[in-house]
Each structure stands twice: as structure tokens, then as C-alpha cells.
Design a protein around this motif. Structure first.
Motif, PDB file in Angstrom:
ATOM      1  N   ASP A 227       0.856  -1.185   0.000  1.00 40.98           N
ATOM      2  CA  ASP A 227       0.000   0.000   0.000  1.00 40.98           C
ATOM      3  C   ASP A 227       0.897   1.242   0.000  1.00 40.98           C
ATOM      4  OD1 ASP A 227      -1.546   2.218   0.646  1.00 40.98           O
ATOM      5  OD2 ASP A 227      -2.804   1.144   2.072  1.00 40.98           O
ATOM      6  N   PRO A 228       0.913   2.021  -1.092  1.00 41.92           N
ATOM      7  CA  PRO A 228       1.825   3.172  -1.176  1.00 41.92           C
ATOM      8  C   PRO A 228       1.660   4.167  -0.033  1.00 41.92           C
ATOM      9  CG  PRO A 228       0.897   2.688  -3.333  1.00 41.92           C
ATOM     10  CD  PRO A 228       0.160   1.825  -2.339  1.00 41.92           C
ATOM     11  N   ASP A 229       0.409   4.396   0.409  1.00 44.58           N
ATOM     12  CA  ASP A 229       0.192   5.352   1.502  1.00 44.58           C
ATOM     13  C   ASP A 229       0.805   4.841   2.805  1.00 44.58           C
ATOM     14  OD1 ASP A 229      -1.183   7.067  -0.177  1.00 44.58           O
ATOM     15  OD2 ASP A 229      -3.141   6.184   0.284  1.00 44.58           O
ATOM     16  N   LYS A 230       0.599   3.566   3.091  1.00 46.05           N
ATOM     17  CA  LYS A 230       1.169   2.995   4.318  1.00 46.05           C
ATOM     18  C   LYS A 230       2.689   2.959   4.227  1.00 46.05           C
ATOM     19  CE  LYS A 230       0.874  -0.873   7.521  1.00 46.05           C
ATOM     20  NZ  LYS A 230       0.176  -2.129   7.890  1.00 46.05           N
ATOM     21  N   ALA A 232       4.596   4.968   2.545  1.00 43.56           N
ATOM     22  CA  ALA A 232       5.103   6.335   2.690  1.00 43.56           C
ATOM     23  C   ALA A 232       5.190   6.722   4.166  1.00 43.56           C
ATOM     24  CB  ALA A 232       4.207   7.309   1.926  1.00 43.56           C
ATOM     25  N   LEU A 233       4.155   6.400   4.935  1.00 42.57           N
ATOM     26  CA  LEU A 233       4.166   6.723   6.363  1.00 42.57           C
ATOM     27  C   LEU A 233       5.276   5.966   7.089  1.00 42.57           C
ATOM     28  CD1 LEU A 233       0.320   6.722   7.103  1.00 42.57           C
ATOM     29  CD2 LEU A 233       1.849   8.710   7.067  1.00 42.57           C
ATOM     30  N   GLU A 236       8.614   7.519   6.213  1.00 43.74           N
ATOM     31  CA  GLU A 236       8.732   8.793   6.920  1.00 43.74           C
ATOM     32  C   GLU A 236       9.122   8.560   8.380  1.00 43.74           C
ATOM     33  OE1 GLU A 236       6.124  12.913   7.465  1.00 43.74           O
ATOM     34  OE2 GLU A 236       5.127  11.052   6.864  1.00 43.74           O
ATOM     35  N   ALA A 262       5.983   3.598  -6.627  1.00 47.17           N
ATOM     36  CA  ALA A 262       5.175   4.617  -5.949  1.00 47.17           C
ATOM     37  C   ALA A 262       5.899   5.957  -5.837  1.00 47.17           C
ATOM     38  CB  ALA A 262       4.787   4.118  -4.555  1.00 47.17           C
ATOM     39  N   LEU A 264       8.585   6.865  -4.135  1.00 45.47           N
ATOM     40  CA  LEU A 264       8.813   7.207  -2.736  1.00 45.47           C
ATOM     41  C   LEU A 264      10.296   7.270  -2.381  1.00 45.47           C
ATOM     42  CD1 LEU A 264       6.053   4.969  -1.078  1.00 45.47           C
ATOM     43  CD2 LEU A 264       5.967   7.436  -1.504  1.00 45.47           C
TER      44      LEU A 264
END
Length: 385
Positions: A227-230, A232-233, A236, A262, A264
Motif C-alpha cells: 500500500d503506497p500510503d502505508k 510512505a508513512l 517517513e 510509488a 517514494l
């Protein structure tokens, strides 16, 4: 006296964690008179260069056959392994098929052997995360259902199998073959400063990082990286942690591919994280031994860090290896807040202390070979009708 034909054990490997587990088993089987090991590589992990390094470092003989199935979806890969294994096991039928772990090669090979009425031994049987969204959990459940000999690494695995209706007579608590390999190889593990220099860190910085302390990161599970959003977090959060302590992050091919697709990579380029290519076994355990702590989602790393006494933070909601939590140095961190708090505790207080679980003594493979010898000699566990 008439000499009996040696009994052949077909040992299956497919993914790099399998190599670590199979190495001591091959040696233990080969050391017993009347047993012959035949090594079948499915080619599930197909990086020739990395495979060669693992075989060389671990002292594994070259495979008798490589099915070269390559990549694909889980279903595609499983189907190709089954087709290749059916041909191989039909042409050269072994007395027993031995599979390790929970990868696609494990379950695919067990399915074929069961259909061909070949007895099956499963090493690392009974481990359960209780999370069926994990493909590995499905592989574990099916393989254990099909197996005639179930070799376990911890008592909870025995309880799981008995709770699922497996006859206690088919279950043998033998200990952990991954720790056999760790014991055998640790004296050859590469020093951290040497590995850091080899991956391109300037010698002075490598010396400084190794002496001041660093943490190791390994992440590859779909739940963390697909999952790209997960993802990324998570990257980070790692970048923030790297401001407190240097992080060494060998990129699993899956993770690297997801970061690239993604877009990232900026999280890594703009942070002090030391990104590395996939590492050989001796380099990986050398870093693990010297690290202040390890951040991971790998099952095997949870066990290796417990054996080494290195604090481990497992970025998952559950683990199929609860003994690493109950007795070892492992801690589940299901959220980024939990991860950050655990890192601060390690840096301030040293983190979780643990002890070595029972039978993690470097002799699990010897017990496995002895049980297989007895099983084949006396046919004490006949196949079900």
C-alpha cells in the motif's frame, strides 16, 4: 548380510529463508548411514547471483535439480511449482519429501507429494499467526494438514497442531534449525564496518557508525509495502528514527520495487538512512549481531535476534512465533506510535531482554534426521487410508 538400498529424502528449497533452514538438515541426513538427501530447488527465488552466495556461505551442495519456476502471482507460482514437482517426483520417487517453512514452494510440493502418496515431513510445523490474510498462514495450514511428520520449533506450535486435531504421535518438538545455522556460521559473520564499506559507505563513516551504534531494518511483507500510503508513512517514520540513530536498510527486491513504482525514493534520499542491496547471510547476521536493535517484519529475523540477544521491533499486528515475544527479545509494534515509543525505550533503557528458548541449541537438524530414520525404518506412522 544383505545391504539395504539407501532411502532417499527429497529436500525442497525455493526461497532464500529456506536455504538457511535446509543447510543443517542436509548435513544431518547425509551423516546418517542409509539416508541420502536429494536437493530440489524450485527456483521460486531466482536471483542466480544471490542464490549462489547463499549456497556457498551455508555449505549447501548444488541442487540436484532446479525447476526454475521464476516469479508470478502466488497462484501462478504455486501452479508452476506443482507441475514441475509432479514430473520430478514421478520420475524419481523419494522415500520421503521434506519441506521447510511456509513459502509457496512448501505448500505446492506438499500437495504434489500427497497426491503421489509420498510421505511428507514439515519442518517448522504448527506456527500460526491466526491471520488468514497472510498468504503464509494459508500455506502453513495446508502443509500441516498433509504432513505425516510435523517437526516443531516451540511448544505453542505443538498446542496449535493438537488443537487442530493432529495426532500427537505425528508431532515431534525438535527445536529450531535456523539456530543450528546461526551457531554454525556466527564465527564467520562479517563485521559491520566491513559490510558498510562494501556497500559504499566511506571507511571513516563506516567505522564511526559501527562504533557509535546503528539499527538494522528489514521490511518486505505485503501488509507493509504494497500500500503506497502505508509505505510512505513507514518510510517517513524510519527517516525520523534515522535522525536519532543511523539506520542500515538492505532493500528487499519487493520493497525496492514498490518504493520505485510509488515514487517514494525521496524519503530515502533526503534522510540519513544507509540503503543497501540485499545482503548475504554472513553479512546480514553480522549486522544483526552488532545492531542496537532491528526493525523487521520477517519471521526468521524474530528468531535470529532472540538467539543473538538483539532487541527486535516487529512491524506487524501478530506473529506466528510467539516464543520470541514470551521468552525472546521481540516486541510487536502494530502502529507507528508504538514503533517510535519502542525505539526511544531502547535508546534510553536498552530495550527488552530475553532468554534462549528450549532446544534452540544448534542440534535440531540432528533430531530431525534421527526421527526420519526411525520413521522410514519402522513405518511407525503409516499413511492414512
Amino acid at each position: 548380510m544383505l545391504e539395504l538400498e539407501p532411502r532417499t529424502i527429497a529436500c525442497v528449497v525455493g526461497a532464500r529463508p529456506n536455504f538457511v533452514k535446509i543447510a543443517p538438515i542436509i548435513r544431518a541426513i547425509s551423516a546418517r548411514k542409509g539416508l541420502v538427501a536429494r536437493l530440489i530447488h524450485t527456483g521460486q527465488h531466482y536471483d542466480v547471483a544471490m542464490n549462489a552466495v547463499f549456497f556457498d556461505e551455508l555449505g549447501i551442495p548444488l541442487p540436484d535439480v532446479n525447476l526454475e519456476v521464476g516469479s508470478g502471482t502466488g497462484t501462478e507460482q504455486t501452479a508452476r511449482i506443482m507441475l514441475g514437482m509432479e514430473s520430478e517426483l514421478s520420475n524419481k520417487t523419494p522415500d520421503l519429501l521434506l519441506v521447510v517453512g511456509d513459502v509457496n514452494s512448501t505448500v505446492a510440493s506438499a500437495l504434489v507429494a500427497a497426491k503421489l502418496r509420498i510421505p511428507i515431513a514439515h519442518v517448522e510445523a504448527g506456527l500460526r499467526s491466526k491471520d488468514r490474510s497472510m498468504p503464509e498462514e494459508i500455506n502453513r495450514l495446508i502443509t500441516d494438514r498433509l504432513s505425516d511428520l510435523l517437526f516443531t520449533t516451540e511448544h505453542s506450535a505443538v498446542d496449535n497442531l493438537i488443537g487442530e486435531g493432529v495426532s500427537p504421535g505425528r508431532i515431534v518438538f525438535v527445536g529450531n534449525v535456523m539456530i543450528d545455522t546461526l551457531h554454525a556460521c556466527l564465527h564467520r559473520a562479517a563485521p559491520a564496518r566491513e559490510t558498510l564499506t562494501e556497500i559504499g559507505v566511506a571507511p571513516a563513516i563506516a567505522e564511526d557508525v559501527a562504533s557509535r551504534g546503528f539499527a538494522l531494518v528489514t521490511l518486505h511483507r505485503p501488509s507493509n509495502v504494497d500500500d503506497p500510503d502505508k509505505l510512505a508513512l513507514l518510510l517517513e517514520a524510519l527517516a525520523r528514527i534515522a535522525q536519532k540513530i543511523p539506520l542500515v536498510f538492505p532493500l528487499h527486491p519487493r520493497t525496492g520495487s514498490m518504493i520505485e513504482s510509488a515514487d517514494l525514493g525521496g524519503f530515502l534520499r533526503s534522510s540519513p538512512i544507509i540503503v543497501a542491496p540485499p545482503l548475504s547471510y554472513l553479512r546480514a547476521i553480522g549486522l544483526m549481531r552488532e545492531a542496537r536493535f532491528v526493525v523487521t517484519d520477517s519471521g526468521g529475523v524474530q528468531e535470529e535476534t532472540t538467539a543473538l540477544g538483539t532487541p527486535c521491533l516487529t512491524v506487524r499486528n501478530s506473529t506466528e512465533r510467539p516464543i520470541t515475544i514470551e521468552q525472546g527479545t521481540n516486541l510487536l509494534v502494530a502502529t507507528l506510535d508504538e514503533l517510535n515509543a519502542a525505539v526511544d525505550d531502547i535508546l534510553d533503557n536498552g530495550g527488552k531482554k530475553g532468554r534462549i528458548p528450549p532446544l534452540w541449541d544448534g542440534r535440531a537438524a540432528e533430531r530431525i534426521a534421527e526421527e526420519i530414520d526411525a520413521f522410514l525404518a519402522h513405518e511407525r506412522l503409516p499413511l492414512p487410508a
